[in-house]
Design a protein around this motif. Structure first.
Motif, mmCIF file in Angstrom:
data_model
loop_
_atom_site.group_PDB
_atom_site.id
_atom_site.type_symbol
_atom_site.label_atom_id
_atom_site.label_comp_id
_atom_site.label_asym_id
_atom_site.label_seq_id
_atom_site.Cartn_x
_atom_site.Cartn_y
_atom_site.Cartn_z
ATOM 1 N N GLY A 1 0.817 -1.215 0.000
ATOM 2 C CA GLY A 1 0.000 0.000 0.000
ATOM 3 C C GLY A 1 0.847 1.259 0.000
ATOM 4 N N ASP A 2 1.966 1.225 0.723
ATOM 5 C CA ASP A 2 2.857 2.382 0.752
ATOM 6 C C ASP A 2 3.477 2.634 -0.621
ATOM 7 O OD1 ASP A 2 2.341 2.648 3.449
ATOM 8 O OD2 ASP A 2 4.160 1.569 4.061
ATOM 9 N N ILE A 3 3.881 1.568 -1.276
ATOM 10 C CA ILE A 3 4.490 1.708 -2.603
ATOM 11 C C ILE A 3 3.470 2.241 -3.603
ATOM 12 C CG2 ILE A 3 5.503 0.439 -4.531
ATOM 13 C CD1 ILE A 3 6.777 -1.394 -2.427
ATOM 14 N N MET A 4 2.244 1.713 -3.526
ATOM 15 C CA MET A 4 1.209 2.189 -4.452
ATOM 16 C C MET A 4 0.857 3.645 -4.185
ATOM 17 S SD MET A 4 0.516 0.053 -6.738
ATOM 18 C CE MET A 4 -0.931 0.824 -7.407
ATOM 19 N N SER A 5 0.772 4.030 -2.918
ATOM 20 C CA SER A 5 0.444 5.434 -2.623
ATOM 21 C C SER A 5 1.572 6.355 -3.062
ATOM 22 C CB SER A 5 0.129 5.619 -1.143
ATOM 23 O OG SER A 5 1.264 5.378 -0.354
#
Length: 123
Positions: A54-58
């Protein structure tokens, strides 16, 4: 030539993100016994230390948003008559924003497709 350099910079950034998401490191990776037994620095209380999905996508979505905002502000400055902004720079920024957005949409589509495949698997 300037556009080609931007493609190379994008490839470098993509490779850096790939290395960040790798669970066992890059070419200097740990020995197999360290991966199995939990080598120093790789595991913390039984969990693999790696960036969250999720951090990478955000971060990716935020980067696309930044590119689009920069393109928009450059276009607005050109329309206002800023002498430091060239029409070719505006067009290149616009194309970068479009390519970044299209790439993000394709990644989203692949994630949705993978999710559907997993949900349709028989138990």
């Amino acid at each position: 030539m300037n556009d080609r350099m931007d493609v190379n910079r994008l490839l470098v950034e993509m490779r850096a993100i790939k290395q960040q998401t790798s669970a066992f490191g890059g070419p200097d990776g740990l020995a197999a016994k360290d991966r199995i037994t939990g080598g120093e620095g790789l595991y913390e209380s039984g969990k693999v230390k790696s960036p969250e999905f999720g951090d990478i996508m955000s971060q990716a979505v935020n980067k696309v948003n930044d590119v689009q905002q920069a393109s928009s502000s450059m276009a607005e400055a050109y329309v206002r008559g800023d002498q430091n902004i060239d029409v070719t720079d505006v067009m290149i920024a616009s194309q970068k924003a479009g390519v970044a957005f299209d790439a993000m949409v394709q990644v989203r589509n692949k994630l949705v497709e993978a999710y559907r495949d997993v949900m349709n698997m028989p138990i």
